[in-house]
Each structure stands twice: as C-alpha cells, then as structure tokens.
Design a protein around this motif. Structure first.
Motif, PDB file in Angstrom:
ATOM      1  N   PHE A 185      42.615  31.984  38.397  1.00 16.09           N
ATOM      2  CA  PHE A 185      40.663  32.279  38.591  1.00 16.09           C
ATOM      3  C   PHE A 185      40.397  34.028  38.022  1.00 16.09           C
ATOM      4  O   PHE A 185      40.938  34.556  38.926  1.00 16.09           O
ATOM      5  CB  PHE A 185      40.462  31.103  39.411  1.00 16.09           C
ATOM      6  N   ARG A 186      39.429  33.598  37.840  1.00 12.49           N
ATOM      7  CA  ARG A 186      38.754  34.963  37.444  1.00 12.49           C
ATOM      8  C   ARG A 186      37.206  34.598  38.553  1.00 12.49           C
ATOM      9  O   ARG A 186      36.486  33.715  37.900  1.00 12.49           O
ATOM     10  CB  ARG A 186      38.170  35.453  36.236  1.00 12.49           C
ATOM     11  N   GLU A 187      36.930  35.702  38.954  1.00 20.24           N
ATOM     12  CA  GLU A 187      35.485  35.704  39.910  1.00 20.24           C
ATOM     13  C   GLU A 187      35.246  36.206  39.316  1.00 20.24           C
ATOM     14  O   GLU A 187      34.584  37.636  38.744  1.00 20.24           O
ATOM     15  CB  GLU A 187      35.658  36.329  41.447  1.00 20.24           C
ATOM     16  N   ILE A 188      33.674  35.573  38.809  1.00 22.93           N
ATOM     17  CA  ILE A 188      32.588  36.217  37.841  1.00 22.93           C
ATOM     18  C   ILE A 188      32.005  36.752  39.159  1.00 22.93           C
ATOM     19  O   ILE A 188      30.361  37.996  38.667  1.00 22.93           O
ATOM     20  CB  ILE A 188      32.212  35.523  36.755  1.00 22.93           C
ATOM     21  N   ASN A 189      30.644  35.943  40.071  1.00 23.40           N
ATOM     22  CA  ASN A 189      29.827  36.325  40.715  1.00 23.40           C
ATOM     23  C   ASN A 189      30.520  35.116  41.863  1.00 23.40           C
ATOM     24  O   ASN A 189      31.232  34.613  41.729  1.00 23.40           O
ATOM     25  CB  ASN A 189      28.754  35.926  40.713  1.00 23.40           C
ATOM     26  N   SER A 190      29.504  35.474  43.087  1.00 22.27           N
ATOM     27  CA  SER A 190      30.583  34.389  44.556  1.00 22.27           C
ATOM     28  C   SER A 190      30.001  33.230  43.549  1.00 22.27           C
ATOM     29  O   SER A 190      30.615  32.033  45.341  1.00 22.27           O
ATOM     30  CB  SER A 190      29.789  34.825  45.525  1.00 22.27           C
ATOM     31  N   LYS A 191      29.187  32.821  42.916  1.00 26.08           N
ATOM     32  CA  LYS A 191      29.346  31.456  42.972  1.00 26.08           C
ATOM     33  C   LYS A 191      29.764  30.949  41.426  1.00 26.08           C
ATOM     34  O   LYS A 191      29.136  29.299  41.265  1.00 26.08           O
ATOM     35  CB  LYS A 191      27.331  31.473  43.014  1.00 26.08           C
ATOM     36  N   MET A 192      30.438  31.644  40.640  1.00 32.76           N
ATOM     37  CA  MET A 192      31.177  31.155  39.510  1.00 32.76           C
ATOM     38  C   MET A 192      31.931  31.798  39.041  1.00 32.76           C
ATOM     39  O   MET A 192      32.010  32.914  38.678  1.00 32.76           O
ATOM     40  CB  MET A 192      30.379  31.961  37.970  1.00 32.76           C
ATOM     41  N   VAL A 193      33.459  30.803  38.456  1.00 36.92           N
ATOM     42  CA  VAL A 193      34.715  31.341  38.832  1.00 36.92           C
ATOM     43  C   VAL A 193      34.763  31.366  37.116  1.00 36.92           C
ATOM     44  O   VAL A 193      34.601  29.733  36.483  1.00 36.92           O
ATOM     45  CB  VAL A 193      35.180  30.752  39.525  1.00 36.92           C
ATOM     46  N   GLU A 194      36.016  31.966  36.027  1.00 35.43           N
ATOM     47  CA  GLU A 194      36.288  31.512  34.132  1.00 35.43           C
ATOM     48  C   GLU A 194      37.956  31.474  35.132  1.00 35.43           C
ATOM     49  O   GLU A 194      38.283  31.447  35.694  1.00 35.43           O
ATOM     50  CB  GLU A 194      36.203  32.670  34.235  1.00 35.43           C
ATOM     51  N   ALA A 195      38.095  30.128  34.675  1.00 40.74           N
ATOM     52  CA  ALA A 195      39.540  30.439  33.943  1.00 40.74           C
ATOM     53  C   ALA A 195      40.742  30.580  33.072  1.00 40.74           C
ATOM     54  O   ALA A 195      38.893  29.530  31.926  1.00 40.74           O
ATOM     55  CB  ALA A 195      39.733  28.742  34.537  1.00 40.74           C
ATOM     56  N   THR A 196      41.232  30.135  32.785  1.00 36.46           N
ATOM     57  CA  THR A 196      41.733  30.616  31.429  1.00 36.46           C
ATOM     58  C   THR A 196      42.903  29.357  31.325  1.00 36.46           C
ATOM     59  O   THR A 196      43.802  29.037  32.140  1.00 36.46           O
ATOM     60  CB  THR A 196      43.000  32.288  31.263  1.00 36.46           C
ATOM     61  N   VAL A 197      42.896  28.386  30.394  1.00 37.07           N
ATOM     62  CA  VAL A 197      43.747  27.683  30.126  1.00 37.07           C
ATOM     63  C   VAL A 197      44.521  27.940  28.586  1.00 37.07           C
ATOM     64  O   VAL A 197      44.286  28.400  27.889  1.00 37.07           O
ATOM     65  CB  VAL A 197      42.404  26.599  29.555  1.00 37.07           C
ATOM     66  N   VAL A 198      46.061  27.294  28.820  1.00 39.23           N
ATOM     67  CA  VAL A 198      46.314  28.094  28.179  1.00 39.23           C
ATOM     68  C   VAL A 198      47.699  26.349  27.798  1.00 39.23           C
ATOM     69  O   VAL A 198      47.527  24.851  28.912  1.00 39.23           O
ATOM     70  CB  VAL A 198      47.451  29.006  28.780  1.00 39.23           C
ATOM     71  N   PRO A 199      47.687  26.358  26.166  1.00 36.24           N
ATOM     72  CA  PRO A 199      48.686  25.243  25.383  1.00 36.24           C
ATOM     73  C   PRO A 199      49.709  24.909  26.919  1.00 36.24           C
ATOM     74  O   PRO A 199      50.186  25.475  27.373  1.00 36.24           O
ATOM     75  CB  PRO A 199      49.118  25.401  24.378  1.00 36.24           C
ATOM     76  N   GLY A 200      49.873  23.497  27.314  1.00 33.21           N
ATOM     77  CA  GLY A 200      50.879  22.951  27.816  1.00 33.21           C
ATOM     78  C   GLY A 200      50.684  23.218  29.304  1.00 33.21           C
ATOM     79  O   GLY A 200      51.752  23.008  29.790  1.00 33.21           O
ATOM     80  N   GLN A 201      49.421  23.090  29.465  1.00 30.84           N
ATOM     81  CA  GLN A 201      49.152  23.413  31.078  1.00 30.84           C
ATOM     82  C   GLN A 201      48.142  23.025  31.396  1.00 30.84           C
ATOM     83  O   GLN A 201      46.765  23.025  30.958  1.00 30.84           O
ATOM     84  CB  GLN A 201      49.194  24.992  31.718  1.00 30.84           C
ATOM     85  N   LYS A 202      48.190  21.997  32.309  1.00 28.74           N
ATOM     86  CA  LYS A 202      47.194  21.365  32.712  1.00 28.74           C
ATOM     87  C   LYS A 202      46.073  21.985  33.780  1.00 28.74           C
ATOM     88  O   LYS A 202      47.080  22.311  34.883  1.00 28.74           O
ATOM     89  CB  LYS A 202      47.358  19.797  32.912  1.00 28.74           C
ATOM     90  N   MET A 203      44.946  21.402  33.524  1.00 32.08           N
ATOM     91  CA  MET A 203      44.182  22.053  35.395  1.00 32.08           C
ATOM     92  C   MET A 203      43.223  20.974  35.404  1.00 32.08           C
ATOM     93  O   MET A 203      42.437  19.843  34.790  1.00 32.08           O
ATOM     94  CB  MET A 203      43.525  23.188  34.703  1.00 32.08           C
ATOM     95  N   ILE A 231      31.837  30.082  45.504  1.00 33.22           N
ATOM     96  CA  ILE A 231      33.266  29.370  45.960  1.00 33.22           C
ATOM     97  C   ILE A 231      33.747  30.449  46.262  1.00 33.22           C
ATOM     98  O   ILE A 231      34.249  31.982  45.775  1.00 33.22           O
ATOM     99  CB  ILE A 231      32.970  29.519  44.415  1.00 33.22           C
ATOM    100  N   GLN A 232      35.376  29.746  46.874  1.00 29.01           N
ATOM    101  CA  GLN A 232      36.647  30.931  46.940  1.00 29.01           C
ATOM    102  C   GLN A 232      37.877  30.681  46.601  1.00 29.01           C
ATOM    103  O   GLN A 232      38.142  29.260  46.715  1.00 29.01           O
ATOM    104  CB  GLN A 232      36.356  30.517  48.725  1.00 29.01           C
ATOM    105  N   VAL A 233      38.216  31.332  45.913  1.00 31.38           N
ATOM    106  CA  VAL A 233      39.533  31.475  44.925  1.00 31.38           C
ATOM    107  C   VAL A 233      40.767  31.236  46.143  1.00 31.38           C
ATOM    108  O   VAL A 233      40.883  32.422  47.350  1.00 31.38           O
ATOM    109  CB  VAL A 233      39.738  32.292  44.124  1.00 31.38           C
ATOM    110  N   ILE A 234      41.739  30.226  46.607  1.00 27.21           N
ATOM    111  CA  ILE A 234      42.242  30.865  47.924  1.00 27.21           C
ATOM    112  C   ILE A 234      43.764  30.269  46.427  1.00 27.21           C
ATOM    113  O   ILE A 234      44.185  29.400  45.612  1.00 27.21           O
ATOM    114  CB  ILE A 234      42.550  29.515  47.943  1.00 27.21           C
ATOM    115  N   GLY A 235      44.708  31.736  47.115  1.00 27.86           N
ATOM    116  CA  GLY A 235      46.020  31.433  46.225  1.00 27.86           C
ATOM    117  C   GLY A 235      47.127  31.086  46.673  1.00 27.86           C
ATOM    118  O   GLY A 235      47.657  30.950  48.450  1.00 27.86           O
ATOM    119  N   LEU A 236      48.115  29.861  46.612  1.00 22.29           N
ATOM    120  CA  LEU A 236      49.382  29.358  47.363  1.00 22.29           C
ATOM    121  C   LEU A 236      50.435  29.817  46.670  1.00 22.29           C
ATOM    122  O   LEU A 236      50.588  29.944  45.131  1.00 22.29           O
ATOM    123  CB  LEU A 236      48.897  27.573  47.108  1.00 22.29           C
ATOM    124  N   THR A 237      51.464  29.606  47.467  1.00 20.48           N
ATOM    125  CA  THR A 237      53.116  30.437  47.194  1.00 20.48           C
ATOM    126  C   THR A 237      53.603  29.733  48.485  1.00 20.48           C
ATOM    127  O   THR A 237      54.615  30.213  48.839  1.00 20.48           O
ATOM    128  CB  THR A 237      53.090  32.004  47.089  1.00 20.48           C
TER     129      THR A 237
END
Lengths: 210, 216
Positions: free
Chosen positions: B3-21, B81-87
């Motif tokens: 996820f890339r935060e465009i602004n506080s209310k919009m995020v952009e996600a990159t989708v690659v083949p073979g990976q679901k979202m 929108i808040q992006v939270i990374g899980l490890t």
C-alpha cells in the motif's frame, strides 16, 4: 505539557496535576487517571446561578493523574493557545481542554450571541497556562491592531484573546429584505489589539440565512 | 508494503499476477492495468466453516477478490485510512473497518466474549463493537478505516493503555483486553464525567485510536 499528536489529537502529559476537558472527550490514556465532572460558569453558588441564567451549559470534567491522556472530539482540528495572564473568549462548544490552573467563567456577549446562534453568553478562560480549542478545519489566527480592525463572519468565529472590543455589525439593506442580499448581512467587528481565531467553515447561524 | 498512501483518505495498491488481495466491496476508486474484481461469496478465506463462522458472528462485510496486474486505488466514504504492517503477529479489527488487505494474511473470527468471561459479553454490548471481531495474521499490510486521524499508542508490559470504546479502532500484538468501569454513584444520577467505560489493553503491542468518538 500540551502537545498535538497529528492535528486532531491532543496529548497531555501529567504528573499528578490536573486539566479541565470537555466531557467525554478522552479517547485513550496510559498510567492512572481520574475523571470527575465539573460544570461551566465557574465554581460555587455564583457559578451555578450563572449557569441557570445563561444557559451556557458547558459540561467539563476534571482529569487528574499520572501518565499521558489523549483527547479528541468528532475529528475536529485542535489549536493550542497560550495565556499569559490574559483572557480568552471562546464559544463553549469549541473549548476542548485547559490547564487546571486556568479559571473558566461566562461572559455576556450582547446582541452578537443571537446571530452566532450560540446564545447570548460565551465562555472565558483566564490566567496563565495553555488551552486547546477546536475548529472545523484548520483555524487561522488573525492579528488585530488599532490600525487594522477586523470583521469576521459570526459562523466562522471561534475565539479571541487580548484587548479587543467587539461590535456587532449589520449590513442589512433594502436589498436584503427583498431577498437579494449577498449572504453576508452580519459581521462581528473587532477593534483594539489582540488575536482572533477563525475557522474555514461556517456553522448555522440566523445571520447566514439572511 | 503493497500500500502506498496517496493522501490521508486514499491508498494505492500494486497487484501482481499470482498474488491475491481482498478489499471491501465497492471500495475501488480507480485502477490502472489489467485488474479483475470478483465478489467473494465466502466473504474472505478459510473455506466453508470459517464462512459460517463469520455469518454467525455477523462479521460478514462483503469482500471482493482483486487479481491481475496493475495498480488499484482504494478509499471509502471519505474516511481516514491507516495502513498497518504485520510481521507475523495478529491484528484484531472490526470487519466493517477493513478496507483492503494482503491475500497472504490469514483471516479469522474471534469470539471476544471468551476474553474476560461475563465482562467480555458486557463489553460487546456496551461498546457496540459486537461480541466478535475479525483477526488477520501473518506477514503483510492492512488498510483500516477510521473517522478522523489515527494515533498509534504502544502497549508495553507494566504500562497498559486505556481507550474510550467508541474511539478504539484496532490493536495488534500479544494483548489482553478487559472492560474497566469507573461507574460511581455520580454516573448513576447522571452527573458522570462521560468516561464511565474504558477498554483496558495490557501486554505488548499497539492500539490504534481515532480522533473521534463516532462510529463509521
């Protein structure tokens, strides 16, 4: 002691001292905190009578403890105001939090109150310390000097401090009565030396409809 | 981070083949490239049993599967929108606050009532957060919605955090929660400070708190 976490959350670090805050505005805390209800209009019998008479029902609570307490209210923007023995006039709905040492009271605003839709009374904060006020959108602080008076839309006004005289101004003309007004029939005019806080939004006022 | 935060209310996600979202249905704002959106009848992953679990738990926010190659912009209702990374840890969040998440994350449902027994049940009723919550586990990113801005408060052993139930958004880590009440006679006679109930989170992890006491 007061610091902003982002523009919409106020963090207050406390070491056994207390602050006054709008009822129910705590969103989180660590450490140990006590919450006790206070009432607006000042303390004691006089405050109680003032509250009954003015209808300035500012419900505030006293928060006392050790740790960090976080305050926010309906995602409003928060502005920090420093007081050095002077007085801050603020609409009670826009007051989020003050230092425990600051005195809060009620003051008569005259005719202006009727047009701002906030009643005829406003809240005052006096003493030395910090206060946090809320605005709908980021507020601007405008300096008023004797040479440069300022006129503000009553719906966009949130607070002022310093040695200012305020006067209610009406530009109601024949055109307004015919329904051809510019929509800016009422203003509050500030003269003197001080600061006025203005929000980029207009709450509903009687003046706004004229 | 997908996820890339465009602004506080919009995020952009990159989708690659073979990976679901997965994303909330209808949360796509725009996309570039060759991306397909399919309604996910099961409402997520984990097969039939977990679907029934979610239905029973009323945590069945309609989801869609996003596949292909390109970029997708997500946003919903003008919410922050808040992006939270899980490890490798687990995120606890209400289903209706989930905007989008990595398909590699394991989705599940947890009965919050089991934590804290009767008080857990009471908590669900009082906070309006429901008795069930959605869990996401693994390595990846999650986009969560909130009203107003979000702050992240760390929870460390010996320093628990108390949160207004209405301002609580999500939490992750090894965290226990319980509802603490500060109900005194003042609250009974309607003279309370308005802070009668608090969610106490202890352990180690982090809690996300929104700058508002409004639900989505």
């Amino acid at each position: 002691m007061f610091r902003l976490q982002g523009s919409k959350v106020l963090a207050v670090d406390m070491t056994g001292d207390s602050v006054k805050a709008k009822n129910g505005s705590m969103v989180a805390y660590d450490g140990h905190m006590d919450f006790k209800k206070l009432s607006g209009g000042g303390e004691g019998i006089r405050g109680m009578v003032t509250r009954r008479l003015t209808g300035e029902q500012m419900t505030m609570m006293e928060v006392k403890g050790q740790g960090t307490c976080y305050f926010a209210d309906r995602a409003s923007e928060i502005n920090l105001v420093s007081l050095h023995g002077d007085k801050l006039y603020v609409e009670s709905s826009n007051l989020l939090c003050t230092d425990g040492g600051l005195r809060t009271g009620t003051s008569f605003t005259g005719l202006r109150g009727g047009a701002t839709g906030n009643g005829l009374f406003t809240t005052t904060v006096e003493g030395t310390g910090q206060a946090a006020i809320m605005s709908d959108g980021p507020a601007v602080v405008l300096r008023v000097t004797p040479q440069y008076p300022l006129s503000v839309d009553p719906g966009a006004y949130i607070a002022h401090q310093g040695g200012l005289q305020q006067q209610f101004q009406s530009g109601v003309t024949f055109r307004t009565l015919m329904g051809e007004g510019g929509g800016e029939a009422f203003q509050i005019r500030f003269e003197g030396d001080g600061l006025v806080y203005v929000q980029p939004s207009e709450r509903n006022t009687i003046g706004g409809d004229v | 981070m997908p996820f890339r935060e465009i602004n506080s209310k919009m995020v952009e996600a990159t989708v690659v083949p073979g990976q679901k979202m997965y994303s909330q249905r209808g949360a796509m704002l725009a996309y570039k490239g060759d991306v397909s959106f399919t309604p996910n009848i099961a409402g997520g992953q984990g097969g039939l049993m977990s679907m029934i679990g979610r239905r029973v738990a009323d945590e069945a926010t309609p989801l869609m599967t996003v596949e292909g190659s390109g970029t997708v912009m997500f946003g919903h209702g003008g919410h922050h929108i808040q992006v939270i990374g899980l490890t490798g840890d687990t995120l606890y969040v209400e289903a209706d606050r989930l905007l989008a998440f990595d398909g590699t994350l394991q989705q599940g449902t947890m009965f919050m009532g089991s934590q804290g027994g009767v008080m857990g049940m009471v908590r669900g009723q009082v906070t309006g957060q429901g008795l069930f919550t959605t869990t996401l586990k693994g390595h990846g990113a999650v986009a969560v919605m909130a009203h107003g801005g979000v702050i992240e408060l760390p929870i460390t052993p010996g320093r628990p955090v108390h949160v207004d139930p209405q301002a609580y958004v999500a939490h992750h880590g090894d965290v226990r929660n319980k509802l603490s009440t500060a109900l005194g006679w003042r609250d009974m006679v309607g003279r309370g400070s308005g802070e009668a109930f608090q969610l106490e989170l202890s352990g180690s992890g982090a809690v996300y708190v929104q700058a508002s006491e409004e639900k989505l």
